[in-house]
Design a protein around this motif. Structure first.
Motif, PDB file in Angstrom:
ATOM      1  N   GLU A  81     -29.088  41.526  -0.304  1.00 12.71           N
ATOM      2  CA  GLU A  81     -28.171  40.727  -1.114  1.00 12.71           C
ATOM      3  C   GLU A  81     -28.917  39.969  -2.210  1.00 12.71           C
ATOM      4  N   GLU A  82     -30.123  39.530  -1.914  1.00 10.84           N
ATOM      5  CA  GLU A  82     -30.917  38.841  -2.939  1.00 10.84           C
ATOM      6  C   GLU A  82     -31.269  39.785  -4.084  1.00 10.84           C
ATOM      7  N   ARG A  83     -31.591  41.045  -3.732  1.00  6.15           N
ATOM      8  CA  ARG A  83     -31.892  42.016  -4.781  1.00  6.15           C
ATOM      9  C   ARG A  83     -30.669  42.263  -5.669  1.00  6.15           C
ATOM     10  N   LYS A  84     -29.497  42.359  -5.045  1.00 11.18           N
ATOM     11  CA  LYS A  84     -28.270  42.510  -5.826  1.00 11.18           C
ATOM     12  C   LYS A  84     -28.063  41.313  -6.741  1.00 11.18           C
ATOM     13  N   LEU A  85     -28.324  40.106  -6.201  1.00 10.36           N
ATOM     14  CA  LEU A  85     -28.140  38.890  -6.981  1.00 10.36           C
ATOM     15  C   LEU A  85     -29.068  38.867  -8.186  1.00 10.36           C
ATOM     16  N   ARG A  86     -30.294  39.347  -7.993  1.00 12.17           N
ATOM     17  CA  ARG A  86     -31.241  39.354  -9.111  1.00 12.17           C
ATOM     18  C   ARG A  86     -30.844  40.356 -10.194  1.00 12.17           C
ATOM     19  N   ARG A  87     -30.182  41.451  -9.778  1.00 12.02           N
ATOM     20  CA  ARG A  87     -29.857  42.501 -10.739  1.00 12.02           C
ATOM     21  C   ARG A  87     -28.588  42.216 -11.531  1.00 12.02           C
ATOM     22  N   THR A  88     -27.591  41.602 -10.901  1.00 16.07           N
ATOM     23  CA  THR A  88     -26.297  41.455 -11.562  1.00 16.07           C
ATOM     24  C   THR A  88     -26.309  40.340 -12.601  1.00 16.07           C
ATOM     25  N   ARG A  89     -25.527  40.534 -13.641  1.00 13.36           N
ATOM     26  CA  ARG A  89     -25.379  39.525 -14.696  1.00 13.36           C
ATOM     27  C   ARG A  89     -23.947  39.001 -14.778  1.00 13.36           C
ATOM     28  N   ASP A  90     -23.022  39.603 -14.008  1.00 12.91           N
ATOM     29  CA  ASP A  90     -21.629  39.163 -14.021  1.00 12.91           C
ATOM     30  C   ASP A  90     -21.507  37.839 -13.266  1.00 12.91           C
ATOM     31  N   ARG A  91     -20.950  36.810 -13.928  1.00 12.19           N
ATOM     32  CA  ARG A  91     -20.899  35.467 -13.336  1.00 12.19           C
ATOM     33  C   ARG A  91     -20.077  35.436 -12.050  1.00 12.19           C
TER      34      ARG A  91
END
Length: 643
Positions: free
Chosen positions: A302-312
């Motif tokens: 989930e942290e990796r997803k958080l780092r990749r996404t830019r959608d607020r």
């Protein structure tokens, strides 16, 4: 002394109230200094001072111990980082623009530093992606101040519990008592007689014992023996020190002796050699932690997803999920943590680290504190309130804790518990170590006579050792002289004041120090065996400008920063040279003591005898160098620099 309950709250409450006021003054001074620097100095100047690094970008992100995120930063244009004063363990703030202190920006702990990268361990990922260029600023640690205040609150409320009697003894409400003597069978067979006596004395004390360890006398060695003996007797020990480095030193020594040790503290602050003994590492390897493994893996995904996404919106949902997973991992790990801490023979932390909530409710038979004469008293109470007895190791003749606030300094915040107890009880609770294993006897003689009643003796292994005795060193005037004084009197090498701030420098002394260092290196001494130290930061900058590029392994720093260290050869630049005979904080005798006692085989002191001899303590240093050392004029270095 009989115990009168009516008297208990008086001195304790007075101490707590006064210390709270002084801590607030010190905190204000720290904040005001940071604000003043941010407001008065440009970002480029702050970077030149070494307290900020500009124009950074994220080079890498990875999960760290305990669910933390480690961010590696490098220059946006590549290449080496600029010279700086950041160290592993420092608290830093990451700002996505080149402005000053911005609330809400992520903070973390410096974990690793190389010539090109600096890694920061963040407890929480940033709310939004960090935008380049990133600025890194050293900042204050609020946790320290909170734990100091909490310790004072507990001090006033400790009417029962393991430290109730100990608290009264340390405030003079009860007399300290020696326990029943037991014969000592040393675990470390190399202990000298004074160390054995100190260890036996500390073990027998029911309440408190001080081990007074002058420079090079092995106070940490004696303290480690106390801890190992206590463990042999079945005691549970909390061992602490004022600094992370000193605490890690205890960890290494105790672990090498086979003790079951657990080091409390942020992994980013620990030396690599002790990471395997950190609580985080032990938890990861514990059988019970396998239950949390799946949750941790999910957290990392989930942290990796958080780092990749830019959608607020997506980031908000992912961030909430990450927080829930973090809480689950922590709950699972807490079950293991308590078992690990309960089974440990020795738990180790810095004084402030001993306030970690993980230690709440755990009682100890004995508290052992190293560097006790370098810690403000309030910080010593954090571990002490968890135990029934305490042994303090230190030397009140070396530098006390650094205090920024004049109000706090004049109010006594710099008076340590070690110093206070030594002044009130003296030899009744103190044993002094008398054999030193560092200095040539001619280097040792002056501090021994001035500060230790002439009681120090050099161990035969060091009494006559010289640089020339080391492999590959050519004989000569410098390598055969243990003590050199280079006198700048009459040479027109006056001090200067830096344009920003009031630190002093002396260009002429910096030149002489450079020549002397080059001579030592030319004789075969490795640069890493030499330290150049000075009381003034401005002079540190001058010395680094002359020497660091050619000799990157040469250590150059302030006297205060070198306390607890040693080198084969030490060159000291005293800086002060003026017609008024002003010596500034050279008048602090303990600073001079620290400076002089860092050298093993060779000490070179550069100074203006006409100026420093206005101060009696320094005048006697000059006299000692004239009588027992190699006394030279600075003209010798200016006229024939490499001969």
């Amino acid at each position: 002394m009989s115990h009168d309950p009516a008297r208990v709250t008086g001195p304790i409450r007075a101490f707590a109230d006064r210390t709270r006021r002084l801590l607030e003054a010190e905190r204000r001074a720290e904040v005001e200094e940071a604000v003043r620097l941010q407001a008065a100095l440009s970002p480029a100047t702050l970077e030149a001072r070494g307290i900020s690094i500009l124009r950074l970008r994220v080079a890498d992100e990875s999960p760290g111990l305990g669910g933390r995120t480690v961010v590696s930063l490098e220059r946006t244009a590549g290449g080496d980082l600029p010279a700086h004063r950041l160290q592993p363990g420092d608290i830093v703030r990451l700002a996505s623009r080149q402005g000053g202190d911005v609330p809400g920006e992520p903070t973390g702990v410096v974990s690793r530093i190389t010539s090109r990268r600096i890694a920061v361990a963040l407890d929480e990922p940033p709310e939004d992606p960090l935008e380049e260029p990133i600025r890194l600023d050293r900042t204050a640690n609020d946790v320290t101040w909170r734990r100091l205040r909490e310790a004072l609150d507990r001090l006033e409320g400790t009417a029962r519990g393991p430290a109730a009697r100990l608290r009264d003894v340390l405030f003079g409400l009860r007399d300290p008592e020696a326990g029943r003597p037991r014969p000592l069978e040393p675990i470390d067979g190399a202990l000298d007689l004074s160390q054995r006596e100190a260890v036996a004395f500390a073990l027998e004390a029911r309440d408190v014992a001080l081990i007074h360890g002058p420079p090079g006398t092995g106070k940490t060695t004696a303290l480690v023996e106390v801890i190992r003996q206590a463990v042999r007797r079945g005691e549970k020990v909390l061992a602490c020190a004022a600094s992370n480095v000193a605490t890690d030193n205890l960890v290494e020594r105790l672990a090498a002796g086979g003790a079951r040790v657990v080091r409390i503290g942020h992994p980013a602050r620990l030396l690599p050699a002790v990471l395997e003994h950190s609580l985080d590492a032990i938890v990861e390897g514990a059988e019970g932690s396998r239950i949390a493994l799946d949750a941790r893996r999910e957290l990392e995904r989930e942290e990796r997803k958080l780092r990749r996404t830019r959608d607020r919106a997506e980031r908000r949902a992912l961030r909430d999920g990450v927080r829930r997973l973090r809480a689950e991992v922590r709950d699972l790990e807490e079950r293991v943590v308590r078992d690990i801490l309960e089974r440990a023979e020795v738990v180790l932390a810095t004084n402030v680290g001993a306030g970690d909530p993980l230690l709440s409710g755990i009682e100890f038979d004995r508290i052992a504190i190293d560097e006790a004469a370098q810690a403000i008293e309030a910080s010593s109470w954090i571990p002490i309130l968890k135990g029934r007895s305490v042994v303090l190791a230190g030397d009140h003749r070396q530098l006390p804790p650094t205090i920024r606030s004049r109000e706090a300094l004049e109010g006594g915040l710099g008076v340590t518990l070690f110093e206070r107890l030594h002044a009130s009880h003296g030899d009744a609770i103190t044993k002094m170590l008398t054999v030193q294993y560092r200095m040539h006897e001619r280097i040792m003689e002056w501090p021994s006579r001035e500060l230790y009643a002439g009681r120090l003796e050099a161990h035969p292994s060091v009494a006559g050792h010289l640089l020339r005795d080391l492999p590959g060193i050519a004989p000569g005037p410098d390598t055969e002289s243990p003590l050199v004084f280079i006198d700048t009197a009459g040479c027109d090498l006056d001090e200067t004041i830096e344009t920003e701030g009031d630190s002093k420098a002396n260009e002429g002394e910096a030149d002489i120090a450079s020549v002397h260092v080059e001579r030592l290196i030319a004789a075969g001494l490795p640069a890493e065996a030499i330290a150049v130290i000075t009381p003034y930061n401005a002079q540190v900058d001058r010395l680094r400008a002359r020497l660091s590029a050619a000799h990157p392994l040469l250590e150059i720093g302030s006297v205060d920063g070198f306390q607890g260290r040693e080198k084969e050869a030490v060159v000291i630049s005293l800086v002060r040279s003026n017609p008024r005979g002003e010596v500034g904080f050279l008048a602090e005798d303990r600073r001079t003591n620290v400076a002089v006692t860092r050298a093993r085989r060779h000490l070179a002191v550069i100074g203006d005898s006409a100026t420093i001899s206005r101060h009696g303590f320094l005048a006697r240093l000059v006299e000692h160098c004239q009588a027992s050392g190699d006394y030279r004029s600075a003209w010798e270095y200016r006229r024939s620099p490499l001969e």
